[in-house]
Write an enzyme that holds these catalytic residues in place. Structure first.
Site, PDB file in Angstrom:
ATOM      1  N   SER A 146      52.241  39.915  57.522  1.00 13.97           N
ATOM      2  CA  SER A 146      52.163  41.127  56.712  1.00 13.97           C
ATOM      3  C   SER A 146      53.536  41.666  56.332  1.00 13.97           C
ATOM      4  O   SER A 146      53.646  42.467  55.403  1.00 13.97           O
ATOM      5  CB  SER A 146      51.365  42.206  57.446  1.00 13.97           C
ATOM      6  OG  SER A 146      51.874  42.425  58.748  1.00 13.97           O
ATOM      7  N   ASP A 385      54.162  52.662  63.770  1.00  9.25           N
ATOM      8  CA  ASP A 385      54.497  51.387  63.140  1.00  9.25           C
ATOM      9  C   ASP A 385      56.013  51.258  63.046  1.00  9.25           C
ATOM     10  O   ASP A 385      56.653  51.847  62.171  1.00  9.25           O
ATOM     11  CB  ASP A 385      53.859  51.315  61.748  1.00  9.25           C
ATOM     12  CG  ASP A 385      54.065  49.954  61.086  1.00  9.25           C
ATOM     13  OD1 ASP A 385      54.858  49.146  61.606  1.00  9.25           O
ATOM     14  OD2 ASP A 385      53.435  49.707  60.040  1.00  9.25           O
ATOM     15  N   HIS A 388      56.697  47.251  60.201  1.00  9.12           N
ATOM     16  CA  HIS A 388      56.762  47.160  58.744  1.00  9.12           C
ATOM     17  C   HIS A 388      57.791  48.148  58.205  1.00  9.12           C
ATOM     18  O   HIS A 388      58.433  48.874  58.967  1.00  9.12           O
ATOM     19  CB  HIS A 388      55.376  47.431  58.144  1.00  9.12           C
ATOM     20  CG  HIS A 388      54.337  46.476  58.646  1.00  9.12           C
ATOM     21  ND1 HIS A 388      53.549  46.745  59.745  1.00  9.12           N
ATOM     22  CD2 HIS A 388      53.972  45.252  58.207  1.00  9.12           C
ATOM     23  CE1 HIS A 388      52.739  45.727  59.967  1.00  9.12           C
ATOM     24  NE2 HIS A 388      52.972  44.797  59.047  1.00  9.12           N
TER      25      HIS A 388
END
Length: 421
Positions: A146, A385, A388
């Site tokens: 991702s 997170d 990312h």
């Protein structure tokens, strides 16, 4: 220039060291949640840009100045860039919800206003018009996890200043996307393959409650290996998912595992599976006629606790190159990638390059979504997170690097063609 990272890796010790805290499952759980819950804003109901196409300049006319051919563009620092960003979360529809930091209330914006400055040269900023000219009539594929999708979405947003792509995907599965820039006959695709090799989830819970996987380390993942041979450029990446629990197979036999806690199976380090997966992926690319760019591991930045115990990434400025050190598991995975890359080149895979994102992203603990990937009162199973990257954000500078590397490829192609005449 491809092997410069080996020299650089030996000199990564710096004066001051900060502590990075992340556990194995930590890094991956966030990625898994983002992947399994694809949420995109709807593309605008708008045809591709009708701006007149520009002529593709001959390769010899692509200017590379200031010693860029000899410059190590991967060693440097982040410097202020007040003109950025060149798009916003309101102007670009391609941003994944969990990286849409400004939408979900991130209070600061300075993290968007830096650019990467190599030590020995001034890397030109991404020029979307020239980039699309370089790739006119060509195709580029992202293969990996991702974070690779994060990069593709950044590219869509940066190129939207020139043209919106149309979705020409052959499936509704968000793990496999194809975007076409009609005026330039350029296609950009994404193939989801977080382990790069064939994998099967054998338990959706597992010992760390993040799933347990069977990894067939010597078998191709045909969801991408059978699809990429007509592409001109391939950007391959992997990393964070290898800290998940997994059982390793070779020749269809169990050879060990990563923290699987199953009886009579030897526990092996994360780099065991990581190394063999890249070895197999490079073997799948031996007959690939395009250019392969191996993007190196982009570190996470959990601090102040483990991923499930308050760990977060709350810094608001980049670090300087003298403020941290690449060490521990991140260094091990980085060196593993480079070693397998060198081995693949020695076997004859000559059209392979290193896109070294590790050092530049090590310095950006300020660029992750943290808690700003959902509304504060939203009831979601989502940890901070620190894997990312916010969009707009630091990952946009990868486009500067990619643009430069494709210009270098154009020069190499022209010089080789000239020698053959």
């Amino acid at each position: 220039m491809d092997l410069l990272p080996f020299r650089k890796a030996r000199n990564l010790k710096r004066r001051t060291k900060i502590i990075w805290i992340a556990t194995a499952a930590a890094i991956i759980l966030v990625g898994a949640i983002c992947v399994n819950n694809p949420q995109y804003s709807s593309p605008p109901h708008k045809s591709p840009s009708t701006a007149p196409p520009k002529n593709n300049p001959p390769a010899q006319d692509i200017k590379i100045v200031d010693g860029h051919e000899d410059c190590d563009i991967f060693s440097g620092d982040w410097i202020p860039h007040p003109e950025a960003p060149y798009y916003t979360n309101k102007t670009c529809w391609a941003i994944h919800e969990h990286q849409n930091c400004m939408k979900y209330g991130r209070p600061d914006s300075d993290f968007m206003k830096w650019r990467w400055k190599p030590d020995g040269c001034d890397l030109p900023l991404f020029n979307p018009y020239q980039f699309l000219d370089i790739v006119r009539g060509k195709s580029l594929a992202f293969v990996g996890d991702s974070v690779g999708r994060n990069q593709m979405q950044s590219m869509i947003c940066l190129l939207s200043r020139v043209e919106y792509p149309i979705d020409v995907s052959t499936t509704a599965d968000e793990h496999f996307k194809h975007w076409k820039y009609v005026n330039y006959n350029f296609t950009m695709s994404y193939f989801w393959s977080p382990f790069l090799v064939r994998s099967v989830e054998r338990d959706d819970d597992g010992p760390t409650h993040t799933g347990l996987f069977n990894l067939y380390l010597d078998e191709f993942d045909e969801s991408w290996t059978t699809q990429i041979h007509d592409f001109n450029y391939l950007i391959i990446n992997a990393g964070h998912w290898f800290t998940r629990t997994a059982v390793y197979y070779e020749s269809r036999r169990v050879v060990g595992c990563r923290y699987c806690q199953l009886p009579n199976i030897t526990d092996l380090p994360t780099t065991y599976g990581f190394r063999r997966a890249f070895r197999t992926a490079f073997r799948a690319l031996e007959n690939f006629n395009g250019v392969t760019l191996m993007r190196t591991f982009a570190p996470s930045h959990f601090e102040g606790g483990n991923w499930n115990a308050g760990g977060d990434c709350v810094r608001r400025r980049p670090l300087g190159s003298n403020d941290t050190v690449l060490d521990g598991q991140t260094l091990d995975m980085y060196m593993t990638q480079l070693e397998e890359f060198r081995a693949a080149k020695s076997r004859g895979n000559k059209r392979m390059r290193v896109m070294d994102a590790t050092q530049m992203m090590l310095l950006r603990p300020d660029g992750h979504p943290s808690r700003y990937g959902h509304w504060p009162d939203e009831k979601v199973v989502l940890y901070n997170d620190c894997v990312h990257w916010c969009l707009p954000g630091p990952i946009d500078s990868w486009a500067d690097v990619l643009h430069h590397m494709l210009k270098m490829e154009a020069r190499r192609w022209y010089q080789e063609k000239k020698k053959m005449q």
